[in-house]
Design an enzyme around this catalytic site. Structure first.
Site, PDB file in Angstrom:
ATOM      1  N   ASP A  83      -1.058  25.393  16.640  1.00 10.64           N
ATOM      2  CA  ASP A  83      -2.027  25.192  15.560  1.00 10.64           C
ATOM      3  C   ASP A  83      -2.617  23.804  15.714  1.00 10.64           C
ATOM      4  O   ASP A  83      -1.968  22.881  16.210  1.00 10.64           O
ATOM      5  CB  ASP A  83      -1.399  25.400  14.179  1.00 10.64           C
ATOM      6  CG  ASP A  83      -0.266  24.436  13.865  1.00 10.64           C
ATOM      7  OD1 ASP A  83      -0.546  23.394  13.244  1.00 10.64           O
ATOM      8  OD2 ASP A  83       0.888  24.727  14.232  1.00 10.64           O
ATOM      9  N   ASP A 109      -1.466  27.170   3.494  1.00  8.39           N
ATOM     10  CA  ASP A 109      -0.542  26.084   3.853  1.00  8.39           C
ATOM     11  C   ASP A 109      -0.015  25.455   2.559  1.00  8.39           C
ATOM     12  O   ASP A 109      -0.692  24.635   1.931  1.00  8.39           O
ATOM     13  CB  ASP A 109      -1.292  25.063   4.708  1.00  8.39           C
ATOM     14  CG  ASP A 109      -0.398  23.970   5.248  1.00  8.39           C
ATOM     15  OD1 ASP A 109       0.706  23.787   4.722  1.00  8.39           O
ATOM     16  OD2 ASP A 109      -0.815  23.293   6.210  1.00  8.39           O
ATOM     17  N   GLU A 125       2.393  23.087   1.084  1.00  6.19           N
ATOM     18  CA  GLU A 125       3.269  21.951   1.351  1.00  6.19           C
ATOM     19  C   GLU A 125       2.629  20.699   0.781  1.00  6.19           C
ATOM     20  O   GLU A 125       1.518  20.732   0.265  1.00  6.19           O
ATOM     21  CB  GLU A 125       3.487  21.776   2.864  1.00  6.19           C
ATOM     22  CG  GLU A 125       2.204  21.489   3.627  1.00  6.19           C
ATOM     23  CD  GLU A 125       2.434  21.170   5.096  1.00  6.19           C
ATOM     24  OE1 GLU A 125       3.504  20.603   5.424  1.00  6.19           O
ATOM     25  OE2 GLU A 125       1.550  21.485   5.908  1.00  6.19           O
TER      26      GLU A 125
END
Length: 217
Positions: free
Chosen positions: A27, A115, A117
């Protein structure tokens, strides 16, 4: 990720149902040229996940071209991810703007990964859950396959280790930087009983490109 229930998902998820050998990918959060994707492909990386939504709540304007470059280089499986901005509000708009940017540019992607986080979330886990559910619902409205990138250490303080069915019923890409391309370290959390992809090495370099390294069986 060899689950019959996931065969409708494109890209990485479909690849998992078709072969038994392990697959490695990267990624990226910066623009990557077609030549660099060719190098990555030659070095055994067969899937790519490209940042398409920034933590500022804005579209990553490098994403579409990076996805197109990966496709042109013959990378068979290309996804995108969004790093949401809770404080920016408008979770559905963040999703819609990102997806429309990719589609309008002709950047063909398989899935979007949420995502989840970081420290920029609300102190209220219920508010965070509502925000995440709004993003998931917009992806459903847009007809986009999606999954979640997170880890127990991130998911638990953000959501209270909640089981959000719209996410836990879909693929999990988890992070554990132990440099071991294996799920042996995984323990269930958030309603996920098994992962789909592991990010096993972060802040690495391959073909002079800054990458995180990923694996699925």
């Amino acid at each position: 990720m060899k689950l019959a229930a996931l065969v409708a998902f494109a890209c990485v998820v479909c690849a998992m149902a078709t072969g038994s050998s392990a697959t490695y990918g990267v990624d990226v959060s910066d623009i990557v040229s077609e030549a660099d994707w060719n190098c990555l492909s030659d070095n055994g990386y067969d899937f790519a996940i490209v940042r398409a939504g920034r933590s500022t709540g804005t579209v990553d304007l490098n994403a579409a071209q990076t996805i197109i470059n990966a496709r042109n280089a013959g990378i068979p499986y290309v996804d995108a991810y969004i790093f949401p901005c809770y404080s920016c509000g408008n979770p559905a708009d963040q999703i819609r703007n990102m997806v429309n940017n990719l589609r309008n540019a002709g950047a063909s992607f398989g899935m979007i990964w949420l995502d989840i986080e970081g420290s920029g979330w609300s102190s209220s886990t219920s508010a965070n859950i509502d925000f995440i559910q709004s993003m998931a619902q917009e992806l459903i409205n847009l007809g986009v396959s999606f999954g979640t990138y997170t880890s127990y250490s991130q998911w638990s303080p953000i959501t209270g280790n909640a089981n959000i069915n719209a996410l836990s019923s879909r693929p999990l890409w988890y992070a554990h930087y132990d440099n071991e391309p294996s799920f042996d370290d995984f323990s269930s959390f958030g309603g996920w009983s098994k992962p789909a992809i592991k990010q096993y090495d972060g802040d690495a370099t391959a073909c002079s490109v800054g990458v995180d390294k990923n694996w699925y069986p």
